[in-house]
Design an enzyme around this catalytic site. Structure first.
Site, PDB file in Angstrom:
ATOM      1  CE  LYS A   1      -4.396  15.805   3.277  1.00 36.44           C
ATOM      2  NZ  LYS A   1      -5.292  15.021   4.130  1.00 36.44           N
TER       3      LYS A   1
ATOM      4  CE  LYS B   1       0.441  11.887   4.246  1.00 38.78           C
ATOM      5  NZ  LYS B   1      -0.436  11.283   3.304  1.00 38.78           N
TER       6      LYS B   1
ATOM      7  CG  HIS C   1      -1.379  15.480   6.223  1.00 37.66           C
ATOM      8  ND1 HIS C   1      -2.296  14.730   6.932  1.00 37.66           N
ATOM      9  CD2 HIS C   1      -1.359  14.944   4.981  1.00 37.66           C
ATOM     10  CE1 HIS C   1      -2.799  13.790   6.145  1.00 37.66           C
ATOM     11  NE2 HIS C   1      -2.248  13.902   4.954  1.00 37.66           N
TER      12      HIS C   1
ATOM     13  CB  CYS D   1     -10.805  14.813   6.878  1.00 36.59           C
ATOM     14  SG  CYS D   1     -11.003  13.445   8.023  1.00 36.59           S
TER      15      CYS D   1
ATOM     16  N   GLY E   1       0.879   4.339   1.080  1.00 38.05           N
ATOM     17  CA  GLY E   1       1.204   5.101   2.284  1.00 38.05           C
ATOM     18  C   GLY E   1       2.212   4.413   3.195  1.00 38.05           C
TER      19      GLY E   1
ATOM     20  CE1 TYR F   1      -3.395   2.810   0.436  1.00 43.64           C
ATOM     21  CE2 TYR F   1      -2.071   3.473   2.324  1.00 43.64           C
ATOM     22  CZ  TYR F   1      -3.066   3.744   1.403  1.00 43.64           C
ATOM     23  OH  TYR F   1      -3.721   4.954   1.444  1.00 43.64           O
TER      24      TYR F   1
END
Ligand code: GTP
Ligand code: SPV
Ligand code: MN
Length: 624
Positions: A276, A231, A250, A274, A224, A222
């Site tokens: 961005k 990240k 971020h 959420c 991320g 994955y």
């Protein structure tokens, strides 16, 4: 000949050896030699920026089966395993030397013990496979912002994704000095199953050695967890920024159009999934970045760059009518990697795409039919909620022309927002920089989402939406942010936003497009073109201004009832949130700056005074 040179000479072909040696940097040579000894690949492919090398990465991802071709030219799909569908906090740990401490809210392990474990898991992990070595830059290469990053991976998918998401920088690496520091990432997908996904899920690990800016990932695919520059690098960057006096965030960055043809850059931090990308992609505005931004003070102004060069975006709910630009990119020839969608007849499908979905195909669980159930008897969705698309930013017609400006763009405002169903109004402005940073950023409470493995919808504090990546003491990070704008004459305005406020019945009080109005209001505030109403938690919009903006932006009537429902100050909910946030700070943030508690205390006092005067629920009209 040194040991390092000997290892490299033995394993690399002459061509690859000379490509690597053209980068005359000790850390890189030693890192690659160590990776070879540890992972024992059959060969090493040193990938430069040449079209030929980049093409090889693209083609190999398909040849080895990590990606499959879709009908449209240039489009491919990739699957991660069912237990590898998001960032995984539990197995992501900082390696902490014995004489150091990190915040107890961060997952960590003793450095020696952790190194032993991860290096044990990575022993011979690339046997029979190719190690790909890539030279990339965070932020425009060669600029004051740029950070050179070296990725070694056995995943052609990871190498390919990074090609779309980051700036290739082989030429820049060739200009580095022998002892320059570089972030180094070593990744192996580990043992693969018959579907080419990481099989050893029990031993998935992401271990971060911040003492030497090196990160190891194994048994995961994955993005991320595996793409070093996403990240993983952010943790190291936050430490570097702390040392050097700038900020790594971020955040998305976008250029918002205002009256008279002006464009104002706004940045915003929202926890994963959420808002961005959704905010950065507002129709008719410009996107500069959607996930990671760096801020520096240049000539007395705050200037921002996008650390990245592409989007690894959530595809759920991308629809033709609401997201025409990204829809277009996902439907015309060009390079796109779809991950964890449904593939049927070589076409991609995803959740809530506004179109009929095929009855069967393959998805992250293997063969899929619409009545498929998991072991617990729950329906298996056609695609994962965290399915994503990977594209370069310049494939988008709304890509901001300043994307590669080495000095970034001047920032007019920053916003913080999470999934807060109860307390915060949809948009408000901090009384000043420090008030906004503390009241909206450092007080951010949100519900967990599908982007992180584990329970969804759990309420938690997520400092500045960046808490997962904070590799310095939380108090120091807050202090750095508060003090950042101290010597700036007109610092960016700070806003708190909340797209997720609900009414008593649990219904969202705003539509997804309403954020465009909030953003336009912020743009006007940056230029002092509209007034605002002072309330205990910040400055809120005046009704008349919103009526105009709703009409202009969305062609909608905005009623007094909507305004009152959305902008009523909910005193008990705000007081309760304040108590939770304060308790969290007290427990988790030793050496917090006193201004944090003073600001919270002031807000509490303002809320209580207003409560005594107007009651628990205060209409904004009472405050004019
Ligand atoms: P990462 O890429 O994970 O860092 O996340 P992001 O912050 O870029 O997330 P993104 O904008 O893609 O978040 C999207 C999620 O929030 C999707 O599930 C959207 O449907 C949902 N969402 C975005 N805006 C709104 C909104 O205004 N209201 C509601 N209810 N949901 C929204
Ligand atoms: C996030 O989870 O915040 C993302 C996706 O942007 S990734 O970091 O790649 O998991
Ligand atoms: Mn993110």
């Amino acid at each position: 000949m040194s040991n390092t040179e000997q290892i490299l000479k033995e394993k690399l072909t002459e061509e690859n050896y000379s490509k690597l040696m053209a980068v005359d940097n000790t850390k890189i040579h030693e890192f690659v030699a160590d990776a070879i000894e540890l992972a024992n690949p059959k060969e090493v492919f040193v990938c430069t920026d040449s079209a030929e090398d980049v093409k090889r990465v693209r083609e190999m991802a398909i040849k080895v089966g990590e990606e499959g071709k879709l009908t449209i030219a240039g489009h491919t799909y990739h699957f991660d395993g069912p237990e590898d569908q998001g960032r995984d906090r539990e197995i992501t740990k900082y390696l902490v030397p014995q004489d150091q401490t990190l915040s107890k809210a961060l997952n960590q392990i003793d450095r020696e013990e952790g190194l032993k474990e991860i290096r044990g898991l990575m022993k011979d992990c690339m046997k029979g496979r190719t190690m790909i070595v890539r030279f990339l830059s965070l932020a425009p290469a060669g600029s004051v912002f740029s950070i050179p990053c070296l990725q070694a991976t056995d995943s052609w998918y990871v190498a390919h994704s990074e090609d779309l998401l980051y700036r290739s920088a082989y030429d820049y690496f060739c200009t580095l000095k022998k002892d320059d520091n570089v972030f180094c990432f070593l990744h192996s997908a580990g043992e693969l199953n018959e579907r080419n996904v990481s099989a050893d899920v029990e031993n998935k690990r992401v271990y971060m050695d911040y003492t030497i800016d090196t990160i190891y990932t194994v048994n995961s695919q994955y993005g991320g967890n595996t793409m070093g520059l996403k990240k993983l690098a952010l943790r190291l960057t936050i430490r570097k920024a702390d040392r050097e006096g700038w900020l790594a965030e971020h955040m998305f960055v976008s250029g918002v159009h205002g009256p008279g043809g002006r464009k104002t850059y706004l940045a915003g931090a929202f926890p994963s999934a959420c808002g961005k990308t959704s905010t950065a992609m507002l129709p008719s505005e410009k996107i500069l970045g959607d996930d990671i931004a760096y801020f520096r003070k240049i000539d007395g102004k705050v200037r921002a760059v996008n650390a990245e060069n592409g989007i690894f975006g959530i595809i759920q709910s991308v629809k033709e009518d609401s997201d025409p630009i990204i829809w277009d990119v996902l439907h015309k020839p060009g390079e796109v990697i779809f991950s964890n969608i449904l593939v049927s007849d070589k076409n991609p499908y995803w959740l809530d795409m506004g179109q009929d979905i095929a009855d069967k195909g393959i998805n992250f669980t293997g063969d899929w039919t619409k009545d498929k159930k998991d072991a617990k008897g729950n329906a298996v969705p056609c695609a994962h909620k965290n399915a994503r698309y990977t594209v370069t930013l310049d494939a988008l017609e709304n890509c901001d022309p300043e994307l590669n400006n080495p000095n970034g763009v001047e920032l007019g405002g920053v916003m913080y927002g999470g999934r807060d169903s109860k307390a915060s109004v949809p948009v408000q402005q901090g009384f000043d920089w420090a008030h906004g940073i503390i009241s909206y950023g450092a007080s951010l409470e949100t519900e967990t989402t599908f982007a992180i493995i584990g329970a969804e919808g759990k309420i938690e504090i997520n400092l500045m939406s960046i808490q997962d990546f904070l590799a310095i003491p939380f108090g120091k990070y807050i202090q750095n942010n508060v003090e950042f704008a101290k010597d700036i004459k007109n610092p960016p305005l700070v806003f708190g936003v909340n797209y997720f406020l609900r009414d008593k019945e649990g219904k969202f009080l705003n539509g997804v497009r309403d954020k465009h109005v909030w953003v336009k209001w912020m743009e006007l505030r940056v230029h002092n073109d509209v007034d605002a109403i002072k309330c205990p938690t910040g400055m809120i919009p005046c009704y008349d201004d919103l009526v105009k903006l709703f009409k202009q932006v969305l062609d909608k009537e905005y009623t007094k009832e909507d305004y009152v429902n959305q902008f009523t100050i909910r005193v008990p909910e705000n007081l309760a949130k304040l108590d939770r946030v304060e308790a969290y700070h007290k427990e988790n943030i030793p050496n917090n700056i006193p201004l944090v508690y003073e600001t919270m205390e002031k807000t509490r006092k303002l809320l209580k005074e207003a409560q005594a005067k107007y009651g628990d629920y205060i209409s904004p009209f009472d405050l004019i």
